[in-house]
Design a protein around this motif. Structure first.
Motif, PDB file in Angstrom:
ATOM      1  N   ASN A  24       0.799  -1.224   0.000  1.00  0.00           N
ATOM      2  CA  ASN A  24       0.000   0.000   0.000  1.00  0.00           C
ATOM      3  C   ASN A  24       0.828   1.268   0.000  1.00  0.00           C
ATOM      4  OD1 ASN A  24       0.490  -1.080   2.792  1.00  0.00           O
ATOM      5  ND2 ASN A  24      -0.160   0.989   3.302  1.00  0.00           N
ATOM      6  N   ARG A  25       2.083   1.176   0.488  1.00  0.00           N
ATOM      7  CA  ARG A  25       2.846   2.429   0.624  1.00  0.00           C
ATOM      8  C   ARG A  25       3.155   3.062  -0.727  1.00  0.00           C
ATOM      9  NH1 ARG A  25       6.787   0.786   5.694  1.00  0.00           N
ATOM     10  NH2 ARG A  25       5.050  -0.055   6.919  1.00  0.00           N
ATOM     11  N   TYR A  69       1.041   3.679  -2.758  1.00  0.00           N
ATOM     12  CA  TYR A  69      -0.130   4.520  -3.038  1.00  0.00           C
ATOM     13  C   TYR A  69      -0.269   5.654  -2.028  1.00  0.00           C
ATOM     14  CZ  TYR A  69      -1.209   0.806  -6.254  1.00  0.00           C
ATOM     15  OH  TYR A  69      -1.135  -0.093  -7.286  1.00  0.00           O
ATOM     16  N   ASP A  70       0.716   5.771  -1.148  1.00  0.00           N
ATOM     17  CA  ASP A  70       0.690   6.840  -0.151  1.00  0.00           C
ATOM     18  C   ASP A  70       1.137   8.149  -0.808  1.00  0.00           C
ATOM     19  OD1 ASP A  70       0.807   7.883   2.703  1.00  0.00           O
ATOM     20  OD2 ASP A  70       2.841   8.280   1.979  1.00  0.00           O
ATOM     21  N   TYR A  72      -1.984   5.196   7.152  1.00  0.00           N
ATOM     22  CA  TYR A  72      -2.056   4.749   5.757  1.00  0.00           C
ATOM     23  C   TYR A  72      -3.467   4.500   5.233  1.00  0.00           C
ATOM     24  CZ  TYR A  72       3.025   4.311   5.447  1.00  0.00           C
ATOM     25  OH  TYR A  72       4.377   4.576   5.400  1.00  0.00           O
ATOM     26  N   SER A 131      -4.058   5.330   1.648  1.00  0.00           N
ATOM     27  CA  SER A 131      -3.327   4.486   0.686  1.00  0.00           C
ATOM     28  C   SER A 131      -4.004   3.123   0.527  1.00  0.00           C
ATOM     29  CB  SER A 131      -1.871   4.308   1.118  1.00  0.00           C
ATOM     30  OG  SER A 131      -1.779   3.478   2.254  1.00  0.00           O
TER      31      SER A 131
END
Ligand SMILES: NC(=O)c1ccc[n+]([C@@H]2O[C@H](COP(=O)([O-])OP(=O)(O)OC[C@H]3O[C@@H](n4cnc5c(N)ncnc54)[C@H](O)[C@@H]3O)[C@@H](O)[C@H]2O)c1
Length: 339
Positions: A126-127, A129-130, A284, A287
């Motif tokens: 997911n990071r 998409y941060d 997060y 994200s």
């Protein structure tokens, strides 16, 4: 409208339930499966109007109305569920890590190749998409830092997990640093060639007794020649510390932690600011929603997922190289690690 089934309704399953229900307009959650669903998760699912709640995920796989599944179960059954879902013709979003063993990840890759239907497979890094990490990647892509020479990632949790979690999680490199190993690949646009890991037990002796470290650094050499450095701690007393820097021939970009507010208090005693947002659920959330939105879009628009099975496999290979490096106290080439 993409019909989704969620498998596993623990911490991350609930995050994805919330994300899809509240912010992915082209998807609807049709079913949720968890053999030990908590009352809280069940209530949340009912609140979101999820029609089918069951104990056995095979009910989801057998439902012809389901287009895609989100695998949010414990790690040790990710690969098994992925293979079964692919064989049932479902697109798969699988939480990280896909598995701790390369052989089992290879089964997923083989199932994807053998599928008569072109299926999408995305891994939950997911990071990528941060907003902060994506901004760094964008600056690199736009050539703002020139040729990448050095990447630094600091990733420190606010509190350690209980020692009982260590065995099932695979330990710091496979469960925690895996995000950072993917991050140096993402930021550099290059592969990790060799790693040298060091580790220590400085926080919780029970983590040491469980055979893991709670503090670690990894120094990596990338195939494009750049060098990278990751530091991980299981306990930063000031909160979740998530920062990175990319240094290159034309300059340097770095990001800072997200804070609850930008308030700065200045008094006769000094100047203080807010601590970082507490942990991953606070830091997060956006994200997690963005990655699932991207997954659903890739199904609708028939585009490649940004983080696929190759990335899921490669990061495990690197994490296993880190473990080997720590155990043998020497630099380890990633291609030494075979299935
Ligand atoms: N991307 C991230 O930032 C992130 C964050 C947390 C967890 N994760 C990953 O998500 C996965 C789950 O972690 P978690 O923290 O939510 O764990 P958790 O223990 O809170 O939840 C797991 C859930 O899966 C359920 N489950 C067990 N067997 C099942 C089965 N056969 N079918 C369906 N459900 C089953 C359990 O009952 C539980 O509710 C792990 O692989 C973890 O690495 C990723």
């Amino acid at each position: 409208m993409i019909q989704v089934g969620i498998i596993g309704a623990g911490r991350i399953g609930q995050v994805h339930m919330k994300s899809v229900a509240s912010g992915v307009p082209n998807a609807v959650i049709r079913s949720l499966a968890d053999p030990m669903i908590s009352a809280q998760a069940e209530q949340m699912a009912k609140g979101f109007g999820i029609e089918h709640i069951c104990g056995d995920y095979h009910e989801i796989l057998e439902d012809p109305c389901i287009d895609a599944v989100l695998v949010c179960s414990p790690t040790d059954i990710h690969a098994k569920i992925s293979v079964e879902a692919i064989r049932a013709g479902k697109h798969v979003f699988c939480e990280k890590p896909v598995d701790h063993e390369l052989t089992k990840i290879d089964f997923v890759e083989e199932a994807l190749k053998a599928s008569p239907k072109k299926l999408k497979y995305q891994v939950g890094f997911n990071r990528r998409y941060d907003h902060n990490f994506r901004a760094l990647r964008q600056a690199v892509l736009e050539g703002k830092v020139g040729d990448v020479q050095f990447i630094r990632v600091s990733s420190r949790d606010p509190q350690p997990p209980h020692a009982g979690f260590i065995a099932s999680s695979g330990g710091l490199f496979l469960d925690m640093m895996i995000h950072d190993l993917d991050m140096i690949r993402y930021l550099s646009g290059s592969e990790v060639e060799e790693v040298f890991a060091q580790g220590a037990v400085l926080i919780d002796p029970e983590i040491g007794a469980a055979g893991d470290v709670d503090t670690a650094t990894v120094s990596a050499r990338m195939t494009n020649g750049a060098l990278a450095l990751i530091d991980n701690s299981r306990k930063a007393v000031y909160g979740y510390d998530q920062r990175a820097e990319v240094f290159g021939s034309k300059g340097c970009v770095q990001n800072a932690n997200d804070l609850p507010s930008t308030m700065v208090l200045s008094t006769v005693d000094g100047v203080t600011a807010e601590k970082p947002l507490w942990f991953f659920l606070e830091r997060y959330m956006a994200s997690y929603q963005a990655e699932v939105r991207a997954f659903i879009d890739s199904i609708e628009q028939d585009t490649e997922t940004e983080v696929g099975i190759f990335d899921g496999r490669r990061t495990i290979q690197i994490a296993l190289a880190c473990k080997k490096s720590l155990a043998e106290n020497r630099p380890v080439r990633v291609d030494e690690i075979k299935a």
